[in-house]
Motif scaffolding. Structure first.
Motif, PDB file in Angstrom:
ATOM      1  N   LYS A 235     -51.299  33.277 113.615  1.00 26.55           N
ATOM      2  CA  LYS A 235     -51.477  32.729 112.265  1.00 26.55           C
ATOM      3  C   LYS A 235     -52.297  31.450 112.229  1.00 26.55           C
ATOM      4  CE  LYS A 235     -47.099  34.618 110.522  1.00 26.55           C
ATOM      5  NZ  LYS A 235     -45.767  34.278 109.952  1.00 26.55           N
ATOM      6  N   ILE A 236     -52.332  30.699 113.344  1.00 22.58           N
ATOM      7  CA  ILE A 236     -53.084  29.438 113.364  1.00 22.58           C
ATOM      8  C   ILE A 236     -54.229  29.502 114.374  1.00 22.58           C
ATOM      9  CG2 ILE A 236     -51.162  28.024 112.556  1.00 22.58           C
ATOM     10  CD1 ILE A 236     -50.637  27.218 115.455  1.00 22.58           C
ATOM     11  N   SER A 237     -54.640  30.726 114.733  1.00 20.85           N
ATOM     12  CA  SER A 237     -55.725  30.888 115.700  1.00 20.85           C
ATOM     13  C   SER A 237     -57.084  30.767 115.016  1.00 20.85           C
ATOM     14  CB  SER A 237     -55.624  32.249 116.389  1.00 20.85           C
ATOM     15  OG  SER A 237     -55.943  33.290 115.477  1.00 20.85           O
ATOM     16  N   GLN A 238     -58.097  30.478 115.806  1.00 23.60           N
ATOM     17  CA  GLN A 238     -59.448  30.373 115.255  1.00 23.60           C
ATOM     18  C   GLN A 238     -59.973  31.743 114.848  1.00 23.60           C
ATOM     19  OE1 GLN A 238     -62.042  27.755 117.369  1.00 23.60           O
ATOM     20  NE2 GLN A 238     -63.906  28.522 116.409  1.00 23.60           N
ATOM     21  N   ASP A 239     -59.619  32.771 115.610  1.00 22.78           N
ATOM     22  CA  ASP A 239     -60.062  34.126 115.254  1.00 22.78           C
ATOM     23  C   ASP A 239     -59.538  34.512 113.877  1.00 22.78           C
ATOM     24  OD1 ASP A 239     -61.447  34.418 117.590  1.00 22.78           O
ATOM     25  OD2 ASP A 239     -59.967  35.699 118.582  1.00 22.78           O
ATOM     26  N   ALA A 240     -58.254  34.264 113.637  1.00 22.47           N
ATOM     27  CA  ALA A 240     -57.666  34.610 112.340  1.00 22.47           C
ATOM     28  C   ALA A 240     -58.282  33.767 111.232  1.00 22.47           C
ATOM     29  CB  ALA A 240     -56.154  34.411 112.380  1.00 22.47           C
ATOM     30  N   TRP A 241     -58.538  32.499 111.527  1.00 24.12           N
ATOM     31  CA  TRP A 241     -59.143  31.604 110.532  1.00 24.12           C
ATOM     32  C   TRP A 241     -60.547  32.075 110.167  1.00 24.12           C
ATOM     33  CZ3 TRP A 241     -63.410  28.255 110.924  1.00 24.12           C
ATOM     34  CH2 TRP A 241     -63.552  27.330 109.888  1.00 24.12           C
ATOM     35  N   GLU A 242     -61.331  32.467 111.174  1.00 25.73           N
ATOM     36  CA  GLU A 242     -62.696  32.931 110.916  1.00 25.73           C
ATOM     37  C   GLU A 242     -62.707  34.250 110.153  1.00 25.73           C
ATOM     38  OE1 GLU A 242     -64.473  33.019 114.777  1.00 25.73           O
ATOM     39  OE2 GLU A 242     -64.946  30.865 114.774  1.00 25.73           O
ATOM     40  N   GLY A 244     -60.389  35.098 108.030  1.00 24.77           N
ATOM     41  CA  GLY A 244     -59.697  34.923 106.758  1.00 24.77           C
ATOM     42  C   GLY A 244     -58.287  35.472 106.751  1.00 24.77           C
ATOM     43  N   HIS A 245     -57.712  35.687 107.944  1.00 23.49           N
ATOM     44  CA  HIS A 245     -56.369  36.260 108.041  1.00 23.49           C
ATOM     45  C   HIS A 245     -55.334  35.246 108.530  1.00 23.49           C
ATOM     46  CE1 HIS A 245     -58.692  40.255 108.656  1.00 23.49           C
ATOM     47  NE2 HIS A 245     -58.395  40.082 107.376  1.00 23.49           N
ATOM     48  N   ASP A 246     -55.704  33.976 108.554  1.00 25.14           N
ATOM     49  CA  ASP A 246     -54.749  32.960 109.005  1.00 25.14           C
ATOM     50  C   ASP A 246     -53.641  32.783 107.967  1.00 25.14           C
ATOM     51  OD1 ASP A 246     -55.440  30.267 107.277  1.00 25.14           O
ATOM     52  OD2 ASP A 246     -57.221  31.507 107.606  1.00 25.14           O
ATOM     53  N   ASP A 247     -52.552  32.179 108.402  1.00 24.65           N
ATOM     54  CA  ASP A 247     -51.440  31.894 107.481  1.00 24.65           C
ATOM     55  C   ASP A 247     -50.861  30.527 107.832  1.00 24.65           C
ATOM     56  OD1 ASP A 247     -49.458  31.970 105.619  1.00 24.65           O
ATOM     57  OD2 ASP A 247     -48.324  33.603 106.533  1.00 24.65           O
ATOM     58  N   LEU A 248     -51.671  29.503 107.624  1.00 22.22           N
ATOM     59  CA  LEU A 248     -51.254  28.143 107.943  1.00 22.22           C
ATOM     60  C   LEU A 248     -50.067  27.718 107.083  1.00 22.22           C
ATOM     61  CD1 LEU A 248     -54.785  26.428 108.087  1.00 22.22           C
ATOM     62  CD2 LEU A 248     -53.611  27.743 109.863  1.00 22.22           C
ATOM     63  N   ARG A 249     -50.053  28.180 105.854  1.00 21.13           N
ATOM     64  CA  ARG A 249     -49.029  27.734 104.906  1.00 21.13           C
ATOM     65  C   ARG A 249     -47.620  28.094 105.356  1.00 21.13           C
ATOM     66  NH1 ARG A 249     -50.318  27.713  98.705  1.00 21.13           N
ATOM     67  NH2 ARG A 249     -51.551  26.030  99.629  1.00 21.13           N
ATOM     68  N   SER A 250     -47.432  29.314 105.838  1.00 22.40           N
ATOM     69  CA  SER A 250     -46.082  29.718 106.241  1.00 22.40           C
ATOM     70  C   SER A 250     -45.630  28.957 107.484  1.00 22.40           C
ATOM     71  CB  SER A 250     -46.026  31.228 106.499  1.00 22.40           C
ATOM     72  OG  SER A 250     -46.771  31.586 107.654  1.00 22.40           O
ATOM     73  N   VAL A 251     -46.564  28.696 108.398  1.00 25.10           N
ATOM     74  CA  VAL A 251     -46.222  27.958 109.619  1.00 25.10           C
ATOM     75  C   VAL A 251     -45.810  26.529 109.281  1.00 25.10           C
ATOM     76  CG1 VAL A 251     -47.119  27.053 111.801  1.00 25.10           C
ATOM     77  CG2 VAL A 251     -47.701  29.379 111.078  1.00 25.10           C
ATOM     78  N   ILE A 252     -46.593  25.863 108.444  1.00 27.90           N
ATOM     79  CA  ILE A 252     -46.290  24.477 108.076  1.00 27.90           C
ATOM     80  C   ILE A 252     -45.037  24.409 107.209  1.00 27.90           C
ATOM     81  CG2 ILE A 252     -47.093  22.472 106.787  1.00 27.90           C
ATOM     82  CD1 ILE A 252     -48.424  22.910 109.537  1.00 27.90           C
ATOM     83  N   GLY A 253     -44.898  25.328 106.276  1.00 27.44           N
ATOM     84  CA  GLY A 253     -43.718  25.331 105.413  1.00 27.44           C
ATOM     85  C   GLY A 253     -42.432  25.428 106.208  1.00 27.44           C
ATOM     86  N   ARG A 254     -42.449  26.246 107.227  1.00 30.90           N
ATOM     87  CA  ARG A 254     -41.257  26.401 108.060  1.00 30.90           C
ATOM     88  C   ARG A 254     -40.942  25.118 108.811  1.00 30.90           C
ATOM     89  NH1 ARG A 254     -40.139  31.580 112.064  1.00 30.90           N
ATOM     90  NH2 ARG A 254     -37.980  31.027 112.593  1.00 30.90           N
ATOM     91  N   ARG A 255     -41.964  24.430 109.277  1.00 28.36           N
ATOM     92  CA  ARG A 255     -41.748  23.184 110.015  1.00 28.36           C
ATOM     93  C   ARG A 255     -41.210  22.083 109.110  1.00 28.36           C
ATOM     94  NH1 ARG A 255     -40.730  25.773 113.149  1.00 28.36           N
ATOM     95  NH2 ARG A 255     -39.314  24.045 113.463  1.00 28.36           N
ATOM     96  N   VAL A 256     -41.701  22.009 107.886  1.00 36.55           N
ATOM     97  CA  VAL A 256     -41.210  20.994 106.952  1.00 36.55           C
ATOM     98  C   VAL A 256     -39.752  21.277 106.592  1.00 36.55           C
ATOM     99  CG1 VAL A 256     -41.468  20.030 104.632  1.00 36.55           C
ATOM    100  CG2 VAL A 256     -43.494  20.456 106.039  1.00 36.55           C
ATOM    101  N   ARG A 257     -39.420  22.536 106.384  1.00 38.16           N
ATOM    102  CA  ARG A 257     -38.030  22.888 106.054  1.00 38.16           C
ATOM    103  C   ARG A 257     -37.085  22.621 107.219  1.00 38.16           C
ATOM    104  NH1 ARG A 257     -40.738  27.347 103.880  1.00 38.16           N
ATOM    105  NH2 ARG A 257     -40.125  28.670 105.648  1.00 38.16           N
ATOM    106  N   PRO A 269     -61.797  23.697 114.076  1.00 37.75           N
ATOM    107  CA  PRO A 269     -62.095  24.156 112.719  1.00 37.75           C
ATOM    108  C   PRO A 269     -60.851  24.422 111.864  1.00 37.75           C
ATOM    109  CG  PRO A 269     -63.403  25.352 114.344  1.00 37.75           C
ATOM    110  CD  PRO A 269     -62.362  24.593 115.108  1.00 37.75           C
ATOM    111  N   VAL A 270     -59.716  24.656 112.521  1.00 41.69           N
ATOM    112  CA  VAL A 270     -58.485  25.001 111.799  1.00 41.69           C
ATOM    113  C   VAL A 270     -57.706  23.756 111.379  1.00 41.69           C
ATOM    114  CG1 VAL A 270     -56.346  26.360 111.912  1.00 41.69           C
ATOM    115  CG2 VAL A 270     -58.374  27.127 113.163  1.00 41.69           C
ATOM    116  N   LEU A 271     -57.899  22.656 112.098  1.00 38.66           N
ATOM    117  CA  LEU A 271     -57.082  21.461 111.876  1.00 38.66           C
ATOM    118  C   LEU A 271     -57.151  20.888 110.458  1.00 38.66           C
ATOM    119  CD1 LEU A 271     -57.606  19.664 115.294  1.00 38.66           C
ATOM    120  CD2 LEU A 271     -55.501  20.710 114.446  1.00 38.66           C
ATOM    121  N   PRO A 272     -58.324  20.836 109.804  1.00 40.81           N
ATOM    122  CA  PRO A 272     -58.321  20.329 108.423  1.00 40.81           C
ATOM    123  C   PRO A 272     -57.396  21.129 107.510  1.00 40.81           C
ATOM    124  CG  PRO A 272     -60.552  20.375 109.277  1.00 40.81           C
ATOM    125  CD  PRO A 272     -59.700  21.097 110.284  1.00 40.81           C
TER     126      PRO A 272
END
Length: 325
Positions: A235-242, A244-257, A269-272
């Motif tokens: 979900k946070i890989s560069q391949d998925a980001w390139e 358009g299949h990344d899912d940064l939101r679910s990964v970050i949401g889980r960490r905040v919760r 390229p994914v960090l921003p």
């Protein structure tokens, strides 16, 4: 409230100009009342905050936790940065001291190995008000004032979400296989080892990484040191980001919760996007700080401090650390 700071490892270039050190405002609650730790130094016959000089090869965060333990016998994890003091030594060199807030847990205090010695004569837990009259130096009072502001704002207890860029990897031009399989270089492996100490200083307990080999290899030394499993995700890989299949939101949401210290290793390229999602998940107004915190060199990381009691109140502080390897 967002404060930003930058801290790096020492090098000969640094020490030619200044003496670098790090320490902490160590705090605890006693019967619901806030108390901070002061040290009485034997040689100087003064009262100050625990701190000490950076050892060769150390980064400032690991210096802070090491010095606190050496001087007080208490093992801490770092919280929010609370300022930098600067003053001149008798040698005319400038001394630069970075400080963090650091909670002393009940278990850490019970495990303290402190006994009076030739360097530290005594430890004293006092209120912030009493500390103002006890501390020997004005520069310590400035640090105390910043700490007191955190107390007044109700954001003293925090947890970190750390965005880490993978260490130096073999270039694409030197690699014939799939991009996700590119490994670290020798320098990259050294970088991965060098950031174990500073990442541990922030109490990291959860390790999440892109499933790319270069990311997995970056966090492997940390996982070994902590005895923790690495969670690998596409979900946070560069391949998925390139693609358009990344899912940064679910990964970050889980960490905040989860409200637990975590490091997330990904790609330049994914960090921003990762930092933007942290801002959105904490209700923080987006600004230039996102790009600054995401603009990382290989093996560098940005520590995003979030309120443990109210994560939705916004990012409290961001600090960036860069290894000098």
């Amino acid at each position: 409230m967002i404060s930003q700071s930058s801290a790096q490892a020492t090098s000969s270039k640094w020490t030619d100009k200044a003496v670098y050190a790090a320490g902490a405002v160590v705090w605890r609650l006693i019967d619901g009342k806030l108390r901070i730790l002061l040290i009485h130094r034997t040689k100087y016959k003064d009262i100050t905050l625990p701190k000490g000089k950076v050892d060769p090869g150390e980064m400032l965060a690991e210096t802070a936790v090491r010095e606190v333990h050496e001087e007080t016998g208490i093992r801490v994890s770092l919280g929010v940065p609370v300022g930098v003091s600067r003053y001149h030594l008798p040698s005319s060199k400038q001394k630069v001291v970075h400080y963090w807030a650091a909670e002393a847990t009940v278990d850490a205090i019970r495990a303290s190995t402190f006994v009076p010695n030739k360097e530290i004569a005594a430890l004293e837990w006092v209120s912030v008000k009493k500390a103002r009259s006890r501390l020997s130096y004005p520069v310590d009072l400035e640090i105390l004032d910043f700490f007191a502001n955190l107390v007044d704002d109700g954001v003293l207890r925090t947890f970190p979400i750390i965005a880490l860029r993978h260490a130096k990897a073999l270039s694409r031009s030197d690699w014939d296989g799939a991009d996700a399989a590119r490994p670290l270089t020798d320098r990259g492996r050294d970088q991965a080892k060098s950031i174990v100490g500073p990442l541990r200083a922030f109490g990291v307990r959860k390790i999440i990484t892109s499933d790319a080999v270069r990311c997995v290899q970056t966090v492997k030394p940390l996982a070994k040191a902590l005895g923790r499993k690495v969670v690998m995700t596409e979900k946070i890989s560069q391949d998925a980001w390139e693609d358009g299949h990344d899912d940064l939101r679910s990964v970050i949401g889980r960490r905040v919760r989860a409200v637990k210290p975590a490091v997330i290793c990904s790609h330049g390229p994914v960090l921003p996007g990762l930092l933007t999602e942290i801002a959105l998940a904490t209700g923080t107004i987006r600004g230039s700080y996102v790009n600054s915190a995401a603009d990382l060199e290989p093996a560098a990381f940005s520590v995003v401090h979030v309120s443990a009691s109210n994560p939705g109140s916004g990012i409290i502080a961001i600090e960036t650390h860069v290894p000098k390897i």
